[in-house]
Design an enzyme around this catalytic site. Structure first.
Site, PDB file in Angstrom:
ATOM      1  N   TYR A  68       5.216   2.458  -2.898  1.00  0.00           N
ATOM      2  CA  TYR A  68       4.992   3.621  -2.049  1.00  0.00           C
ATOM      3  C   TYR A  68       5.555   3.459  -0.628  1.00  0.00           C
ATOM      4  O   TYR A  68       5.443   4.375   0.178  1.00  0.00           O
ATOM      5  CB  TYR A  68       3.493   3.954  -1.971  1.00  0.00           C
ATOM      6  N   HIS A  98      -2.375  -3.531   0.349  1.00  0.00           N
ATOM      7  CA  HIS A  98      -3.686  -3.041   0.771  1.00  0.00           C
ATOM      8  C   HIS A  98      -4.735  -4.129   0.572  1.00  0.00           C
ATOM      9  O   HIS A  98      -5.511  -4.436   1.475  1.00  0.00           O
ATOM     10  CB  HIS A  98      -4.058  -1.795  -0.026  1.00  0.00           C
ATOM     11  N   ARG A 137       0.263  -2.480   8.304  1.00  0.00           N
ATOM     12  CA  ARG A 137      -0.049  -3.730   7.603  1.00  0.00           C
ATOM     13  C   ARG A 137       1.211  -4.162   6.851  1.00  0.00           C
ATOM     14  O   ARG A 137       1.770  -3.400   6.076  1.00  0.00           O
ATOM     15  CB  ARG A 137      -1.239  -3.557   6.658  1.00  0.00           C
TER      16      ARG A 137
END
Length: 371
Positions: free
Chosen positions: A284, A274, A270
């Site tokens: 991250y 999120h 993606r």
């Protein structure tokens, strides 16, 4: 000479490593849009190839506009989909109308292309009850928010289809994080035991919310988790629409022929956060990793392939983009014009026989709403 314990340990290790090696990634188109696996090429007409590309381009625009609408406060919960179009749309494209989709919260595009009106998808994002009122004949349920819960539901829906003698399947989706949930194992195990016609998709976008897949499981692949349930598992290049289509189509054929469920792991990515609820992927994910996966973009790959066959051009792309923009504009207008949900509406839908204490509150709210 090795002792018996050493020999046993060696054999176990060798067997364990061999399991992971069995699950090599299925790919048909490489990153340059070239066919590298002619034997696995699915039978799709030129018109079908163009339609799949149209849906992918349309959905990329839908994702971009949905992010903008969310930032404007005109949509509520939203999970970006850019990068996962091949995994999502090619899998849905391999289904038939009578098949049933049980989506996760990122899987709104599949249910839109399966028949859910776009304005209702927007209402779902806003938490409006009408977003969950699926039209007759559209075989989907509302996106599941609980991680992995759709897996046990899919097993049940698929078993129901089998008992009714229907030649259809139930397909469900989760992410790599969902494959760590108990419902994931219960769903594939139950479906496997009863040979239910289910397709279990795991869209491995590597990070669940923010935890790398390597820290979620010691398994070399998610596909190999199918072994424990006694069902086939396959890992697929999730940025390759033809590979995804071929895998799902074959899994569907197995299911309707009474051979039971299949677990499909799509290796995808993606590009956005999120969800739009404050997630920051730069905390991250590295820019190097983002750049690496941008080179695998499913739209770029498929576009190159179709252009090479003379099936796609800039005019067709622009026409699709404009159509998406017009549809989105009309859908958000319809969502805006839908009467706002009232507290009493929520209470009425939740209960057939409302408890006495809520009935008292209901009457109070009803009076306030009438003024």
């Amino acid at each position: 000479m090795a002792s018996k314990s050493q020999k046993a340990q060696f054999d176990v290790k060798t067997q364990f490593e061999a399991i992971g090696q069995q699950f090599q990634t299925l790919q048909i188109l490489n990153e340059e849009g070239q066919v590298v696996n002619e034997a696995a090429m699915p039978e799709l007409s030129d018109e079908q190839l163009q339609e799949l590309m149209r849906r992918m381009v349309y959905t990329r625009i839908l994702d971009q506009r949905s992010i903008s609408l969310n930032r404007q406060g005109r949509l509520g919960f939203y999970a970006p989909t850019a990068g996962q179009e091949a995994s999502q749309l090619a899998s849905q494209f391999a289904l038939e109308k009578e098949d049933f989709i049980l989506p996760g919260y990122r899987d709104v595009p599949q249910i839109i292309w399966h028949g859910l009106p776009l304005y209702q998808a927007f209402l779902f994002s806003r938490g409006h009850v009408k977003g969950n009122q699926i039209p007759e004949g559209v075989n989907v349920i509302s996106p599941q928010i609980i991680i992995g819960a759709q897996y046990t539901q899919a097993a049940g829906v698929a078993l129901g289809m089998k008992k009714r003698g229907k030649k259809s399947v139930a397909i469900t989706y989760t992410g790599d994080g969902g494959a760590s949930q108990g419902d994931f194992y219960e769903g594939i195990n139950f479906a496997g035991a009863f040979k239910a016609p289910a397709i279990f998709m795991v869209q491995n976008n590597r990070f669940a919310i923010s935890t790398p897949v390597e820290k979620q499981s010691a398994a070399q692949t998610i596909a190999q988790k199918a072994v424990a349930a006694g069902i086939p598992g396959i890992q697929v290049d999730g940025m390759d629409p033809l590979a995804v289509y071929a895998a799902v189509r074959q899994a569907r054929e197995r299911a309707v022929n009474g051979e039971g469920p299949t677990l499909i792991e799509t290796m995808t990515y993606r590009y956005g956060p999120h969800t739009m609820a404050g997630d920051d992927p730069t905390r991250y994910r590295t820019s190097e990793l983002d750049n690496e996966w941008e080179l695998k973009d499913p739209l770029v790959r498929f576009r190159k392939y179709l252009e090479g066959k003379g099936l796609w051009n800039e005019d067709m792309e622009n026409e699709t983009i404009e159509k998406a923009k017009e549809d989105i504009k009309e859908a958000i207008k319809m969502a805006d014009e839908t009467p706002k949900q009232k507290v009493t509406d929520l209470m009425e839908i939740m209960y057939e026989d409302m408890p006495a204490n809520l009935r008292e509150q209901y009457e109070i709210y009803k009076e306030k709403e009438s003024k």
